[in-house]
Motif scaffolding. Structure first.
Motif, PDB file in Angstrom:
ATOM      1  N   SER A 222       0.950  -1.432   0.078  1.00 60.28           N
ATOM      2  CA  SER A 222       0.192   0.190  -0.264  1.00 60.28           C
ATOM      3  C   SER A 222       0.825   1.108   0.356  1.00 60.28           C
ATOM      4  N   ILE A 225       2.387   2.107  -3.170  1.00 57.34           N
ATOM      5  CA  ILE A 225       1.224   2.822  -4.081  1.00 57.34           C
ATOM      6  C   ILE A 225       1.083   3.864  -3.724  1.00 57.34           C
ATOM      7  N   PHE A 226       0.754   4.302  -2.250  1.00 57.88           N
ATOM      8  CA  PHE A 226       0.662   5.463  -2.096  1.00 57.88           C
ATOM      9  C   PHE A 226       1.912   6.534  -2.047  1.00 57.88           C
ATOM     10  N   LEU A 244       0.853   0.147 -11.045  1.00 54.75           N
ATOM     11  CA  LEU A 244       0.447   0.005  -9.525  1.00 54.75           C
ATOM     12  C   LEU A 244      -0.699  -0.669  -9.719  1.00 54.75           C
ATOM     13  N   GLY A 248      -1.647  -4.025  -7.407  1.00 48.86           N
ATOM     14  CA  GLY A 248      -3.470  -4.178  -6.527  1.00 48.86           C
ATOM     15  C   GLY A 248      -3.774  -5.686  -6.508  1.00 48.86           C
ATOM     16  N   ILE A 251      -2.299  -7.784  -4.080  1.00 50.18           N
ATOM     17  CA  ILE A 251      -3.012  -7.405  -2.628  1.00 50.18           C
ATOM     18  C   ILE A 251      -4.379  -8.077  -2.524  1.00 50.18           C
ATOM     19  N   PRO A 295     -11.436  -2.052   0.402  1.00 50.06           N
ATOM     20  CA  PRO A 295     -10.300  -2.388  -0.317  1.00 50.06           C
ATOM     21  C   PRO A 295     -10.381  -3.611  -1.651  1.00 50.06           C
ATOM     22  N   LEU A 312      -5.749   5.019  -4.588  1.00 48.53           N
ATOM     23  CA  LEU A 312      -5.278   5.665  -3.891  1.00 48.53           C
ATOM     24  C   LEU A 312      -6.075   5.426  -2.846  1.00 48.53           C
ATOM     25  N   ALA A 315      -5.450   2.424  -1.572  1.00 50.20           N
ATOM     26  CA  ALA A 315      -3.901   1.943  -0.287  1.00 50.20           C
ATOM     27  C   ALA A 315      -4.328   2.900   0.338  1.00 50.20           C
ATOM     28  N   LEU A 319      -3.567   1.279   4.679  1.00 43.66           N
ATOM     29  CA  LEU A 319      -2.939   1.683   5.557  1.00 43.66           C
ATOM     30  C   LEU A 319      -3.349   1.987   7.031  1.00 43.66           C
TER      31      LEU A 319
END
Lengths: 379, 323
Positions: A222, A225-226, A244, A248, A251, A295, A312, A315, A319
């Motif tokens: 994450s 990506i962030f 990215l 994903g 993830i 997500p 975003l 991500a 987080l």
């Protein structure tokens, strides 16, 4: 030879000064901590011996710094070379995050003047999870520094050193995958010995290391990506969106694994009822679940996944989810028994914010003066 | 292809380790010559002679609360208080040892766990359990102050001196720390020695457990001759009617047991004792830790597998291999 370049540009920008002010305020309290003692600046007490310095700076700060770890896994272990452009900035962010996590741990160390006792083999207690964490994190900071060294060596034009380093790079990268696997899972294992003080919804006993490791990887991906999305916006660079997007997809598997294990543990332990007691702990649990599930929905949809803004959001949600998981387990729902309360003091918060500000300042400066970010044409 | 290599290496090392996985570490057994104390809450009159003696033995200042200058007002354990007497109050608090509308006293000091969490988690071996006596001592000379002992103690016993810049962890060491060594010299703990009612008894864990079991068998109202001092060789006795004990010897089994035992007429959850299982958290944590880190075999194998895979992938990339 290198596909990386320094960004250049002014160092003393507006954001930099804001961070500098925060750091200076934190710095005043840091001085107080080392002249007056911990009691003078913190609300730590006999029941809450670990406050935000440990829980945020170490437990969560290092998870935020798992970008280098997660990407090293992808690029070098699963041979997905196309993610290479993301590696160097991620390694830098990891290095800064871990180094400052260590810095934070030093603030929290009650007997800081003899910190070296943990490095003396004669003292080692091999039953101790904390020993594993302490030694492993320290080693990893050195490994990260060496992994990042090529950026500095390129800048300084030290080609022979660079060549020598490249020869052992494979070993450093292998360690860069192994060490976080070890200590990130151990951060979870720390909770086992804390027994009943850890709320039943977070006391998964044998599964603690696995859940901690999964959150570390989820947060690691994450943060990549962030960082990539925000530096695309902040520095006006071309977005690495297609890459990215693929990240994903990886993830999703991690998120589903985490959610399944988390729920199965609660079923096996017979604690499902606690989820719906709607007390503080149950609300924290439900919020955490929501942050992990949002997500999954974003990333499962091919349309949403392609959109930078949705990515975003996913991500940031992850987080926050990982942060909340660790905060809840170690602090929010931690219950040492009657008579003890804890809320961080202004000084504790400012010291932690000061450390974060220092980290961000260092990142902003280093990407401008060292070849960290990838050449646009390759992106 | 590469993925398969990696999986092979990983599976191989995992299989190798699973064969050597450490067996679940059971709770530790009591030390062969375990010494401890028995605290009988029904005998305690709250005089706090034990608190005062403890401070004298350990050279610690009294805690003064407001203008009550005449006695030590410590309310809980701290860097200056290793032993404290707390009061339980309910309703009008008129009847001693009654859960409703009653009161009673409870002692807080190190329980000297048979399977101590503080010893298990300490990275530097600054917490030690004596092999013979089972006494848990602290050694500040190697302590880094991580305070893992504090968060892992079910009873919140180890206390850090937050108010000092160069503070240290403090805890009851059963009067046997270097320089005091009352137990080694054949004496008893300070608190047991001065207790006027025999509420705090010293002795071997075995003898104390026997005494506690004997009291569980007594009929409420009958007269019992309560000993004072060392249960194996009391310096005096006093007679008193037997209260209605809860049939529970705290420390017989809780988290592997403790060398300091408590009995009471008020249930222990009301006295602030933690909700503990019979298995110690330390034994679970060590089982997990040793399954993964036994002789560092798994990490070493993983490193070999990872180095091989990473090296191969770097070479292919350098040779312009597949992306």
């Amino acid at each position: 030879m290198s596909n990386h370049q320094a960004l250049g540009g002014r160092i003393f920008t507006g954001p930099f000064f804001v961070l500098l002010v925060i750091f200076v305020i934190g710095g005043v309290f840091m001085v107080e901590r080392f002249t007056e003692g911990m009691g003078a600046v913190s609300n730590l007490n006999g029941g809450f011996a670990w406050g935000i310095w440990v829980v945020y700076d170490v437990m969560i700060g290092t998870a935020f710094s798992c970008g280098g770890y997660a990407l090293a896994f992808m690029v070098y272990v699963f041979n997905k070379g196309q993610y290479h452009p993301l590696v160097r900035p991620a390694v830098l962010a990891s290095l800064l995050g871990y180094a400052l996590g260590g810095f934070g741990a030093f603030f929290d160390m009650g007997r800081f003047w003899q910190f070296y006792e943990i490095f003396i083999p004669g003292n080692w207690n091999f039953n101790s999870v904390m020993l594993e964490v302490g030694l492993c994190v320290t080693t990893y900071i050195v490994v990260l520094a060496l992994e990042f060294a090529p950026a500095l060596l390129e800048k300084l034009g030290l080609d022979s050193l660079l060549k020598a380093l490249n020869k052992v790079l494979f070993l450093l990268i292998a360690l860069g995958v192994l060490l976080p696997t070890m200590h990130q899972s151990s951060l979870g294992s720390l909770l086992i010995a804390m027994g009943h003080k850890v709320h039943p919804l977070w006391q998964s006993l044998h599964m603690q290391p696995l859940l901690a490791l999964l959150t570390a990887l989820i947060m690691g991906f994450s943060i990549v990506i962030f960082e990539a999305s925000t530096s695309a916006v902040g520095f006006g660079r071309k977005s690495e969106s297609p890459l990215l997007t693929k990240l994903g997809k990886v993830i999703i598997g991690l998120l589903v694994a985490f959610l399944l294990i988390r729920l199965i543990v609660l079923i096996v332990q017979g604690k499902l009822g606690l989820i719906f007691s709607f007390d503080f702990a149950s609300m924290m649990f439900l919020l955490e679940m929501a942050l992990f599930i949002i997500p999954v929905f974003i990333l499962l949809s091919p349309v949403r996944r392609e959109r930078g803004s949705q990515l975003l959001i996913a991500a940031m949600s992850m987080l926050m989810a990982g942060t909340l998981y660790r905060f809840s387990a170690f602090l929010f729902t931690f219950n040492p028994g009657p008579g003890y309360n804890y809320f961080p003091s202004v000084a504790e918060i400012m010291i932690t914010l000061g450390i974060v500000a220092l980290e961000l300042m260092a990142y902003l400066v280093l990407v401008k003066i060292l070849p960290v970010l990838h050449h646009e044409k390759h992106a | 292809m590469k993925r398969r290599d990696f999986l092979k290496a990983t599976l191989g090392s995992t299989a190798a380790t699973l064969c050597t996985v450490a067996e679940a570490r059971p709770n530790l057994d009591p030390a062969p010559q375990a010494v401890g104390m028995l605290f009988d809450s029904t005998l305690c009159v709250g005089c706090k002679a034990c608190v005062s003696k403890c401070k004298q033995v350990n050279d610690m200042p009294p805690v003064i609360d407001g203008d009550k200058q005449s006695w030590d007002s410590a309310r809980d354990l701290s860097g200056d208080t290793l032993n404290v007497i707390k009061v339980y109050r309910e309703g009008d608090a008129k009847t001693k040892d009654s859960e409703t509308n009653g009161f009673c006293f409870e002692k807080r000091s190190c329980m000297h766990c048979v399977d101590p969490g503080c010893v298990s988690v300490c990275p530097c071996n600054a917490m030690r359990r004596d092999k013979l006596t089972g006494i848990v001592t602290h050694h500040a000379d190697v302590c880094i102050g991580c305070r893992n002992c504090m968060v892992s103690c079910p009873y919140n016993v180890p206390q850090f001196e937050y108010n000092e810049l160069f503070g240290q962890i403090q805890k009851c060491q059963m009067c046997n720390q270097a320089g005091v060594e009352r137990i080694d010299k054949g004496q008893m703990t300070g608190c047991a020695e001065v207790c006027p009612t025999g509420s705090t008894l010293f002795g071997s864990r075995e003898a104390l457990l026997q005494e506690a079991r004997r009291r569980m068998e007594l009929k409420p109202g009958e007269i019992y001759n309560y000993p004072r001092g060392d249960v194996r060789n009391p310096y005096s006795y006093h007679e008193k009617p037997v209260p209605t004990y809860k049939q529970h010897i705290w420390g017989e089994k809780e988290a592997g047991g403790t060398n300091v035992l408590h009995i009471s007429a008020v249930s222990f959850d009301k006295l602030g004792m933690p909700p503990l299982q019979e298995r110690s958290s330390a034994s679970i944590a060590e089982t997990v830790q040793h399954s993964v880190y036994s002789y560092l075999a798994l990490p070493a194998l993983a490193l070999a597998g990872l180095s091989y895979t990473v090296r191969k992938n770097i070479r292919e990339e350098d040779n312009g291999g597949e992306q």
